[in-house]
Design a protein around this motif. Sequence first.
Motif: not given
Length: 124
Positions: A30-35, A42-46
């Motif tokens: 069910s997990y999702a992985m992201g970068w 600057k702020e961290r962005e998707f």
Amino acid sequence: VQLQASGGGLVQTGGSLRLSCVVSGRPSSSYAMGWFRQAPGKEREFVAAIKWSGGSSLHAGSVKGRFTISKDSAKNTVYLQMNSLKPEDTAVYYCAARTAWYAGTWSEGLMNYWGKGTEVTVSS
């Protein structure tokens, strides 16, 4: 779940890099992985996300058509292929995990696990 990102470096404008994120600790299907990425000041962005079980992925508008997220379940690894790099892609890139896929707007506050970043520098 532990995450270890690698593959960053210095590249010229228009070049390519492939980031890797090794996932340990047996994440559920069910997990999702992201970068995500964070440029200086600057702020961290998707950047991109993918469902660990496969079938769903998405990319931020700023990288769509240039970056591609993928995974190799046999190697427990998530990749971020980055093509046509621009100086504005310069940032520290982080791999992160969430316990479930999310259908809305992704942000760093949604993620449950983080790895250490890998630095990408694109020279003009």
